[in-house]
Design a protein around this motif. Sequence first.
Motif, PDB file in Angstrom:
ATOM      1  N   VAL A   1      35.574  51.162  52.195  1.00 18.24           N
ATOM      2  CA  VAL A   1      35.147  50.792  53.399  1.00 18.24           C
ATOM      3  C   VAL A   1      35.037  49.401  53.590  1.00 18.24           C
ATOM      4  N   LYS A   2      35.782  48.871  54.721  1.00 19.96           N
ATOM      5  CA  LYS A   2      35.899  47.329  54.783  1.00 19.96           C
ATOM      6  C   LYS A   2      34.596  46.823  55.001  1.00 19.96           C
ATOM      7  N   SER A   3      34.471  45.555  54.413  1.00 17.25           N
ATOM      8  CA  SER A   3      33.266  44.943  54.383  1.00 17.25           C
ATOM      9  C   SER A   3      33.466  43.279  53.941  1.00 17.25           C
ATOM     10  N   PRO A   4      32.694  42.390  54.471  1.00 21.95           N
ATOM     11  CA  PRO A   4      32.795  40.888  54.184  1.00 21.95           C
ATOM     12  C   PRO A   4      32.397  40.894  52.510  1.00 21.95           C
ATOM     13  N   ALA A   5      31.528  41.792  52.054  1.00 23.43           N
ATOM     14  CA  ALA A   5      31.203  41.887  50.721  1.00 23.43           C
ATOM     15  C   ALA A   5      32.321  42.136  49.550  1.00 23.43           C
ATOM     16  N   HIS A   6      33.315  42.648  50.111  1.00 20.74           N
ATOM     17  CA  HIS A   6      34.580  42.436  49.189  1.00 20.74           C
ATOM     18  C   HIS A   6      35.013  41.278  48.848  1.00 20.74           C
ATOM     19  N   ASP A   7      34.805  40.182  49.516  1.00 21.39           N
ATOM     20  CA  ASP A   7      35.358  39.066  48.918  1.00 21.39           C
ATOM     21  C   ASP A   7      34.637  38.340  47.928  1.00 21.39           C
ATOM     22  N   PHE A   8      33.438  39.036  47.484  1.00 23.36           N
ATOM     23  CA  PHE A   8      32.559  38.715  46.242  1.00 23.36           C
ATOM     24  C   PHE A   8      32.460  39.842  45.343  1.00 23.36           C
ATOM     25  N   CYS A   9      33.078  40.930  45.562  1.00 21.94           N
ATOM     26  CA  CYS A   9      32.716  42.318  44.728  1.00 21.94           C
ATOM     27  C   CYS A   9      33.829  42.626  43.709  1.00 21.94           C
ATOM     28  N   TYR A  10      33.297  42.390  42.335  1.00 25.54           N
ATOM     29  CA  TYR A  10      33.975  42.590  41.423  1.00 25.54           C
ATOM     30  C   TYR A  10      34.754  44.117  41.224  1.00 25.54           C
ATOM     31  N   ARG A  11      33.719  45.039  41.579  1.00 22.43           N
ATOM     32  CA  ARG A  11      34.307  46.434  41.469  1.00 22.43           C
ATOM     33  C   ARG A  11      35.366  46.693  42.447  1.00 22.43           C
ATOM     34  N   HIS A  12      35.098  46.270  43.906  1.00 22.41           N
ATOM     35  CA  HIS A  12      36.149  46.325  44.950  1.00 22.41           C
ATOM     36  C   HIS A  12      37.617  45.666  44.179  1.00 22.41           C
ATOM     37  N   GLN A  13      37.314  44.439  43.749  1.00 24.24           N
ATOM     38  CA  GLN A  13      38.624  43.773  43.534  1.00 24.24           C
ATOM     39  C   GLN A  13      39.646  44.316  42.312  1.00 24.24           C
ATOM     40  N   VAL A  14      38.926  44.793  41.373  1.00 22.49           N
ATOM     41  CA  VAL A  14      39.596  45.340  40.325  1.00 22.49           C
ATOM     42  C   VAL A  14      40.145  46.762  40.719  1.00 22.49           C
ATOM     43  N   ILE A  15      39.621  47.504  41.433  1.00 23.75           N
ATOM     44  CA  ILE A  15      39.839  48.875  41.870  1.00 23.75           C
ATOM     45  C   ILE A  15      41.007  48.512  42.750  1.00 23.75           C
ATOM     46  N   ASN A  16      41.407  47.547  43.635  1.00 21.36           N
ATOM     47  CA  ASN A  16      42.277  47.156  44.508  1.00 21.36           C
ATOM     48  C   ASN A  16      43.533  46.763  43.570  1.00 21.36           C
ATOM     49  N   THR A  17      43.375  45.862  42.659  1.00 18.66           N
ATOM     50  CA  THR A  17      44.262  45.507  41.907  1.00 18.66           C
ATOM     51  C   THR A  17      44.931  46.669  41.174  1.00 18.66           C
ATOM     52  N   SER A  18      44.054  47.545  40.783  1.00 17.97           N
ATOM     53  CA  SER A  18      44.815  48.737  39.919  1.00 17.97           C
ATOM     54  C   SER A  18      45.671  49.617  40.799  1.00 17.97           C
ATOM     55  N   GLU A  19      45.040  49.869  42.326  1.00 15.61           N
ATOM     56  CA  GLU A  19      45.818  50.613  43.288  1.00 15.61           C
ATOM     57  C   GLU A  19      47.225  49.941  43.460  1.00 15.61           C
TER      58      GLU A  19
END
Length: 345
Positions: free
Chosen positions: A220-238
Amino acid sequence: MEARSDVGVVLMNLGSPDSTAVPDVQRYLNEFLMDKRVIDKPYLIRWLLVTKLIVPRRAPKSAEAYRSIWWEDGSPLIVLTKQLEKAIQHDLQMPVEIAMRYGNPSPAEAYDKLLRQNPQLKEVILFPLYPHYAMSSYETAVEYAKEIYYKKGYGFKLSVIPPFYNAPDYIDAVAESMRPYLQQDFDHVLFSYHGIPARHVRKTDITGKHCLQVNDCCHVKSPAHDFCYRHQVINTSELVAAKLQLPADKWSVSFQSRLGRDEWLLPYTVTRLEELPKEGKKKLLIVCPAFVSDCLETLEEIGVEGKDLFINSGGDNFTLIPCLNIHPLWVEAVVKWCTDMAAKQ
């Protein structure tokens, strides 16, 4: 490319003990675990936990683990970071030094060496070798390097490479480093990332109401993603899975290196290594994209302990895919990003 001596680069990695001797490992663990961004407890509680409980018990075991993966030239992480330094220096045409967040060499040593050899230095590009943002990795490295920079009053400008978890060049490098291993018969690819406490994810949520609070928060799009480790590793994997055209049921994400009893990001790698064979996934490829250099957490924790756990749980074949280390596409990416940042001066 014309050589430049007014801009330098510091590659900053996690660090390593100076040797496998218990006192050196103990000193390293004390520095690492006393970091308020690693164990985010009040100082006195942190001091008691680290110096009286964790390190006395952990240091001898860690020293033994380091001995099992130590190379003739020293710590694999240090050796590989130096190899990356040499590889990019060949094409970058700028002076390059390495620094560690914990242990040696320190950022001050790297800054001073650049200045001694390049008195006309106007800018230093700090390159934290962490693809993803976490307070216990990227943030602490940057803040430590900045603290030393301001404390010593250097006259050059300090610029910082941002997290690159979704940068096309990084995704390409990870995917291509994995591709040869996909030629073998496998049932599943496990992307194992260094874990962090769930509270760290909540702490770095700049909205205060998104991470681990919104259903499917990482998508779910959010400014929090700029600093969210969980979002970022999932995004990398995808992104890597899409690049390699891995079917959704052929890969998954897990988190390793848990410390203490607090809730960390789930699922835990150790749990998945026990479960996968029971799910019929007995031929496993495992990759650790949060680390760009092989180290204790990849070579020993995953390559030795993880493999034993998987095989003893009924697995047939376990293959650890090496980190990027000095893969040509990774070297090209580092050179490109440093060159682009230097051009902005």
